[in-house]
Write an enzyme that holds these catalytic residues in place. Structure first.
Site, PDB file in Angstrom:
ATOM      1  N   LYS A  69       1.161   4.291  -3.168  1.00 23.01           N
ATOM      2  CA  LYS A  69       0.720   5.535  -2.748  1.00 23.01           C
ATOM      3  C   LYS A  69       1.999   6.676  -3.154  1.00 23.01           C
ATOM      4  CE  LYS A  69      -3.418   4.744  -1.999  1.00 23.01           C
ATOM      5  NZ  LYS A  69      -4.479   5.404  -2.900  1.00 23.01           N
ATOM      6  N   TYR A  95       0.818  -1.299  -0.106  1.00 20.05           N
ATOM      7  CA  TYR A  95       0.025  -0.041  -0.095  1.00 20.05           C
ATOM      8  C   TYR A  95       0.818   1.273   0.113  1.00 20.05           C
ATOM      9  CZ  TYR A  95      -3.684   3.181   1.333  1.00 20.05           C
ATOM     10  OH  TYR A  95      -4.515   4.330   1.359  1.00 20.05           O
TER      11      TYR A  95
END
Length: 273
Positions: A157, A153
């Site tokens: 990002k 994640y």
């Protein structure tokens, strides 16, 4: 029905932040194309009903943003049904903290590849129209600093941050701005399962690794604003970025959980955040 401010395509709009953005832009006067996975049709229909009650045009465009042809078809259908494309916001998804190869591939596919495809086909359409536009991506506070035991994640990002800046440089000549927002803890359906009866984050449930939990709690304790954010808080930022007033902001990465001092440049992209 009042005159439309333009057409906005919102991915991930069946629930949570995407839904909040879709409703806010509809209230702002945009006609809205709603996207999410095909298995979320019922939720998309509910959002569409709310938007219609606001007097705006709306269409539903189920698609998997990781599939090139589906993303192109989604943009083409939005143009056919609503008459063009002026704003495109790209949502992502969260993943479990256990970093298996499978979770890495899935997370990067949705959050990085999916964002790239949405940026690409939105930009192609906006360039063809010749009237500029707004592309708005979904990063995260995890796109500003590394989060332990959540490497897929976090990497995805950080990718949004780089993609946004590169696209801003490439697309500025066409009057297209490209920015990204970076939420912290937002009270969505996913987050609700980690809240205790008082509405505070249950770190035992959110983070199952003791050392990571201690580290994250030390960060959270220093956040000046103590309550959990709402989807409407993100939608208000997107509302501004989608507006004509935001024409001199591009390549900006806008943190919405202030773990460290931040600034937002309004300089035509001279200094990207």
């Amino acid at each position: 029905m009042s005159i439309s401010k333009g057409i906005a395509l919102i991915t991930g709009s069946a629930q949570g932040i995407g839904r909040g953005i879709a409703l806010r832009l509809a209230r702002d006067g945009f006609n809205v194309a709603l996207n999410d996975l095909p298995n979320k049709d019922a939720k998309l229909e509910a959002v569409a009903t709310e938007i219609e009650s606001l007097g705006r045009q709306v269409c539903i465009l189920p698609a998997d943003v990781t599939v090139d042809k589906q993303v192109k078809g989604m943009v083409d259908d939005a143009v056919t049904k609503l008459g063009g494309l002026d704003v495109s916001t790209i949502d992502g998804f969260s993943c479990p903290p256990l970093a298996t190869v499978e979770s890495w591939d899935r997370t990067l596919s949705v959050n990085a590849r999916g964002a790239y495809l949405c940026y690409k086909y939105a930009a192609i359409q906006m360039i063809e129209q010749g009237r500029g536009g707004r592309i708005i991506g979904a990063s995260s506070i995890a796109g500003k600093m590394g989060f332990a035991h959540n490497s897929p994640y976090t990497a995805s990002k950080f990718a949004i941050r780089g993609l946004t800046q590169a696209a801003a440089v490439e697309l500025g000549q066409y009057g297209i701005t490209v920015n990204a927002y970076a939420p912290g803890a937002i009270q969505t359906d996913m987050m609700k399962i980690t809240l205790d009866e008082s509405g505070n984050v249950n770190y035992e449930q959110l983070i199952d690794n003791a050392s990571s939990r201690k580290w994250f709690m030390s960060l959270a304790e220093n956040v000046p604003i103590k309550h959990i954010g709402q989807p409407e808080d993100i939608a208000s930022i997107v509302s501004y970025l989608a507006s004509k007033e935001a024409h001199f902001m591009t390549g900006q990465f806008m943190p919405l959980l202030r773990l460290s001092p931040a600034h937002i440049s309004v300089d035509g992209g001279m200094r990207m955040g």
